[in-house]
Design an enzyme around this catalytic site. Structure first.
Site, PDB file in Angstrom:
ATOM      1  N   HIS A 158       0.991  -1.533  -0.140  1.00 23.42           N
ATOM      2  CA  HIS A 158       0.308   0.500  -0.478  1.00 23.42           C
ATOM      3  C   HIS A 158       0.998   1.165   0.099  1.00 23.42           C
ATOM      4  O   HIS A 158       0.934   2.029  -0.390  1.00 23.42           O
ATOM      5  CB  HIS A 158      -0.905  -0.114   1.400  1.00 23.42           C
TER       6      HIS A 158
ATOM      7  N   GLU B 241       1.092   3.909  -3.455  1.00 22.54           N
ATOM      8  CA  GLU B 241       0.691   5.320  -3.128  1.00 22.54           C
ATOM      9  C   GLU B 241       1.920   5.878  -3.632  1.00 22.54           C
ATOM     10  O   GLU B 241       2.065   7.265  -4.709  1.00 22.54           O
ATOM     11  CB  GLU B 241       0.421   5.318  -2.353  1.00 22.54           C
TER      12      GLU B 241
ATOM     13  N   LYS C 216       2.778   6.087  -8.039  1.00 22.03           N
ATOM     14  CA  LYS C 216       2.305   6.395  -8.367  1.00 22.03           C
ATOM     15  C   LYS C 216       2.169   8.292  -7.797  1.00 22.03           C
ATOM     16  O   LYS C 216       2.307   8.821  -8.990  1.00 22.03           O
ATOM     17  CB  LYS C 216       0.613   6.372  -7.583  1.00 22.03           C
ATOM     18  N   ASN C 217       2.746   8.563  -6.636  1.00 24.74           N
ATOM     19  CA  ASN C 217       2.708  10.047  -7.113  1.00 24.74           C
ATOM     20  C   ASN C 217       4.407  10.233  -7.475  1.00 24.74           C
ATOM     21  O   ASN C 217       4.128  11.554  -7.905  1.00 24.74           O
ATOM     22  CB  ASN C 217       3.421  10.400  -5.322  1.00 24.74           C
TER      23      ASN C 217
END
Length: 426
Positions: free
Chosen positions: A250, A254, A257-258
């Site tokens: 998780h 994240e 993606k950023n």
């Protein structure tokens, strides 16, 4: 009348169970129990511990600003918690015979499924508040404080429920240790991998984030992986850790993606995109993962807001596409990723050089007996926090920060003496 009586009984039970503090467990305790798994002992522990954890956070829900409590989505979340609390209490005095144990496990599955959309629904409740009311700084501060504790409580409750379900539900793995993919064929105990191959999880998160990036930008940055061992520790072929792979995934997903979004948008006029570098380092106390990109970095004024739930750099999602990309537009990706890191006493920090790129570092405890749950506790100090107003700042610049703690929020307006008078005084 029956509804009123039932609600009064729930209130009494909340008062009773909220008197107790949750019992934090370490990863080692989870493992030790799983190796000698007893469904009866787990049942006896959970029928007390789950109401305590639920009651502690439900008492805080009641302290939220009235305007937020009236939002439809927040009402829905509160109702889910009340219902789940009541269902667990039904087992309070039941004997752990096989039928009761089977029923208990099925109820846990139902509760877990009921709460699967809690993050998005509570986020929607905050959006409803922002759209219908002016949110002052005190209310925003209270919401930030609450959501950190609320989502951490949710992580811990799901951890307990998932461990019990994975260990004892005949529908999942037959209660056996599950072999996982990877070069070491790691073994799970519940949802904990005793030989979690960090590099394998990194590659998995990267490939899934890359798929989304390719869909949107028609290209994506490459991945460079480095593994570093402490000089005095014996080198292993792979850096493994006793951890919950889904938690690590998780956080990494994240961050990828950023980073990918930053790289693609900062270099949008080029056909060459600098790679994202992930360094894995094993030390004596921590295993660290550093993700470095060349996506132009983030200004310090923006960095201060990235872990705030009421801030997002992405457009707000519509209800129709809220589930297309997890938490897209809510701005909850980084704050919740940091909670996953802190849950077992690790951390997630961002270090950015504006104009160049950003480093994100995940810290995880290297020793499983030191990886203890970090849990919110409801007490008088908690109640005072929601009632008190923001204190007057005691620093000259209200934008000054130390770490992620703002050390001055409001400053008194005053004028400095004239330069001449100041010189004389010196």
């Amino acid at each position: 009348m029956r509804i009123i009586a039932r609600l009064q009984n729930v209130s009494k039970m909340l008062d009773f169970y909220s008197q107790f503090n949750p019992s934090p467990l370490s990863i080692k305790k989870f493992i030790d129990f799983g190796l000698n798994a007893s469904e009866e002992k787990s049942f006896i522990f959970l029928r007390k511990e789950l109401p305590v954890r639920l009651a502690n956070i439900m008492k805080e829900i009641a302290l939220l600003p009235d305007n937020l409590l009236r939002m439809p989505s927040v009402i829905a979340v509160n109702d889910w918690y009340i219902r789940s609390f009541q269902e667990i209490l039904e087992f309070e005095k039941k004997d752990p015979n096989p039928d009761i144990l089977e029923h208990f496990c099925s109820e846990l599955v139902k509760i877990r499924n009921r709460h699967s959309d809690v993050v998005e629904t509570m986020a929607q409740g905050v959006l409803e508040l922002k759209e219908s009311h002016d949110v002052d700084s005190h209310t925003e501060h209270s919401i930030q404080y609450f959501l950190d504790r609320f989502y951490m409580s949710r992580i811990s409750i799901r951890m307990l429920i998932n461990q019990h379900i994975h260990l004892f539900s005949a529908l999942i793995f037959g209660g056996l240790l599950e072999r996982a993919p990877g070069p070491n064929k790691s073994k799970y105990i519940g949802c904990i991998d005793t030989q979690c191959d960090i590099v394998s999880v990194i590659r998995d998160a990267y490939e899934n984030a890359r798929f989304l990036c390719d869909q949107y930008y028609l290209a994506s940055p490459e991945l460079i992986l480095n593994e570093i061992h402490h000089n005095q520790l014996e080198k292993e072929q792979f850096i493994n850790i006793v951890y919950v792979p889904s938690h690590l995934y998780h956080m990494l997903f994240e961050l990828f993606k950023n980073s990918m979004r930053a790289v693609m948008e900062y270099h949008n006029t080029s056909d060459l995109f600098p790679p994202i570098t992930v360094t894995v380092s094993r030390g004596r106390e921590d295993i660290c993962l550093k993700m470095s990109d060349q996506g132009g970095g983030i200004s310090r004024s923006t960095t201060d807001h990235l872990f705030k739930y009421m801030y997002s750099t992405a457009p707000q999602p519509s209800k129709s596409d809220a589930h297309t990309v997890p938490l897209a537009g809510y701005g909850y990706g980084l704050p919740i990723s940091r909670l996953y890191a802190r849950y077992f006493h690790g951390d997630l920090v961002l270090l950015s050089c504006e104009g160049y790129g950003t480093d994100a570092v995940i810290y995880m405890k290297a020793l499983s007996n030191e990886a203890n749950e970090l849990l919110p506790i409801f007490n008088k100090a908690t109640s005072r926090f929601y009632r008190s107003t923001l204190q007057t700042g005691d620093w000259s610049n209200q934008a000054t920060h130390i770490g992620d703690r703002q050390i001055s929020i409001h400053t008194k307006k005053h004028q400095l003496p004239q330069q001449e008078s100041l010189t004389r005084a010196l």
